[in-house]
Design an enzyme around this catalytic site. Structure first.
Site, PDB file in Angstrom:
ATOM      1  N   GLU A   1      18.604  52.076  29.940  1.00  0.00           N
ATOM      2  CA  GLU A   1      19.674  53.070  30.147  1.00  0.00           C
ATOM      3  C   GLU A   1      19.005  54.429  29.988  1.00  0.00           C
ATOM      4  O   GLU A   1      18.837  54.921  28.869  1.00  0.00           O
ATOM      5  CB  GLU A   1      20.778  52.862  29.103  1.00  0.00           C
ATOM      6  CG  GLU A   1      21.521  51.546  29.239  1.00  0.00           C
ATOM      7  CD  GLU A   1      22.560  51.549  30.356  1.00  0.00           C
ATOM      8  OE1 GLU A   1      22.974  52.633  30.787  1.00  0.00           O
ATOM      9  OE2 GLU A   1      22.942  50.457  30.795  1.00  0.00           O
TER      10      GLU A   1
ATOM     11  N   CYS B   1      24.237  61.962  28.441  1.00  0.00           N
ATOM     12  CA  CYS B   1      23.392  61.509  29.557  1.00  0.00           C
ATOM     13  C   CYS B   1      24.057  61.693  30.905  1.00  0.00           C
ATOM     14  O   CYS B   1      23.379  61.928  31.899  1.00  0.00           O
ATOM     15  CB  CYS B   1      23.002  60.055  29.348  1.00  0.00           C
ATOM     16  SG  CYS B   1      24.424  58.983  29.119  1.00  0.00           S
TER      17      CYS B   1
END
Ligand code: NAD
Length: 467
Positions: A208, A242
């Protein structure tokens, strides 16, 4: 020490302790209690680590972990059941099915920006899938890391779930162990280190990662709503999200009003002096503060960008004001790397096509957003922009759902989690087939292939495979 932890978890996993659904449900219930009963402690630790506002910790971390644990718990029976599949007619009578089995002992390496969510949400999925888990929280959020190391053994089965604190050295030691899956969240540089180490044991990985998530705005968008939502998506957690919009691409007819309205939204959200707002966070540490301030335009050189709002900083408080910039060039340093802080450059593009070309000429982002009223433009983004997730008029939306897979593509990562996607990421989907021993209808396909078999085989040679 880390090798001992791995061996102990392996022993537990091999004993079968983590497999029964009752064990998994008990762990998921305990995980929910862990976050709900220690709300104040987590709020304080995230405040100490990141100056994170209490509401952000509760809404964007604790509630999401509790929601995910409940979501996967309630669907365990369905997801772990046998799923029957059709079998080829040549094998009949026969049966086939798939069944999800745990991967085994999994390692979760989490980052500092959502230090509770990104440690415990993958943990919920890994436990739902019946794994033993080793969690390595980030050393850059030491207060939350310490709290997790204290609380996890109090709530979860300490024979099957362990927390190992530390930084690169300890993570490097862990990475030498033959885990059955590694789930890593963080930057791409360390992502490569993780993947290299995993290759040694042929361990599958979920990465990720991050990157520059673009956001397009044209004149068919509701500019007031776009400005508010972009300001919220960008400045939550002081831009250290993010999937925050990293930069905006706006058409010439909206760029100035949009920049002004984002600046208005900043004042509405955080007041005229965001440094004294309880709703605005801080930069994680001095290294990241210095990295970010080096990206700001040079006031003596207007060609490097014009500040619409913000721009002021306080190193002793790790404070960078929510900053909106115009006139930043595509080759500026801040357009070469992920900003990951409260600095929002708005660049001009001719139209949606030019925006798509700008985006697709760069590494595939974790998220892309388009604020537009045009169905044609939305279709173009959906068809042409490859990214982890696409949001129309909505930043961060997909992060907040257990129904939707969350993950990147290309440079922004591989694999996904949340809800069923997370359960499957931590499972091996095993195919099982079976056929009664008598009558042995397979004798029709055994060699030698002569006589009637030869005729039969040539008669069926064009029959497609049944799926
Ligand atoms: P970080 O510095 O906390 O590192 C992440 C983890 O890697 C930590 O647990 C750390 O201990 C470990 N680590 C660091 N150096 C290492 C090394 N040399 N060897 C082994 N392990 C090491 O976090 P970061 O990398 O600064 O995280 C920020 C990045 O993460 C941004 O790019 C952001 O976009 C991305 N991110 C992605 C997601 C997502 O869900 N895709 C979520 C949050 C952050």
């Amino acid at each position: 020490m880390t090798n001992q932890t791995f061996e102990q978890l392996k022993k537990t996993y091999e004993s079968g302790r983590t497999r029964p659904l009752a064990w998994r449900r008990a762990q998921l219930n305990a995980l929910r209690r862990l976050v709900t009963e220690n709300r104040d402690a987590f709020v304080s630790s995230a405040m100490a680590d990141l100056g994170k506002p209490a509401a952000e910790t509760v809404l964007m971390e604790l509630n999401l972990v509790a929601g995910e644990a409940q979501f996967v718990r309630n669907r365990l029976s369905l997801w772990t059941a046998r799923h029957p599949k059709a079998m080829h007619w040549m094998l009949q009578p026969a049966a086939g099915w798939t069944i999800a089995e745990p991967k085994g002992v999994v390692l979760i390496i989490s980052p500092w920006n959502y230090p509770v969510l990104l440690a415990l949400e993958p943990m919920a999925d890994a436990l739902a899938a019946g794994n033993a888990v080793c969690l390595k929280p980030s050393e850059l959020s030491p207060n939350t890391s310490k709290l997790l190391a204290e609380l996890v053994p109090q709530y979860l089965d300490s024979e099957a779930v362990r927390v190992v604190e530390g930084g690169p050295k300890e993570t490097g030691e862990l990475l030498k162990c033959p885990f059955n899956h590694i789930f890593y969240t963080g930057g791409g540089h360390v992502g490569k280190i993780v993947m290299r180490a995993a290759a040694e044991h042929l361990t599958p990985v979920t990465l990720e990662l991050g990157g520059k998530s673009p956001c397009f705005v044209d004149r068919t968008a509701d500019i007031n709503v776009a400005a508010r939502r972009i300001a919220w998506g960008k400045f939550t957690n002081a831009g250290q999200t993010c999937v925050a919009p990293d930069y905006v691409l706006a058409t010439s007819d909206v760029i100035e009003p949009l920049a002004g309205k984002i600046a208005e939204a900043v004042t509405r959200f955080f007041g005229s002096d965001p440094q004294h707002s309880d709703s605005f966070g801080r930069i994680i540490n001095a290294r990241h503060f210095d990295r970010l301030t080096a990206l700001l335009p040079d006031p003596k050189s207007p060609a490097t960008g014009r500040t619409v709002c913000g721009g002021n900083t306080r190193r002793d408080d790790l404070y960078i004001a929510p900053t909106v910039l115009l006139g930043v060039k595509p080759d500026a340093l801040m357009m070469q790397e992920e900003i990951f802080g409260p600095i929002l450059p708005i660049l001009e593009v001719a139209d949606a096509k030019a925006a798509v070309e700008f985006i697709t000429a760069r590494p595939r982002p974790l998220a892309a957003y388009a604020f537009t009223g045009s169905k044609r433009v939305r279709r173009m983004f959906e068809r042409e922009v490859s990214c982890g997730a696409l949001g129309f008029n909505l930043p961060l939306g997909h992060l907040i759902s257990s129904w939707l897979p969350f993950g990147g593509v290309g440079a922004s990562g591989m694999g996904s989690y949340h809800g069923k996607a997370g359960f499957l990421e931590f499972s091996h989907v095993k195919t099982v087939v079976g056929k009664p021993a008598v009558p042995d209808t397979l004798s029709l396909v055994y060699p030698p292939y002569d006589g009637l078999k030869k005729i039969l085989i040539s008669a069926v040679s064009h029959t497609p495979r049944v799926r």
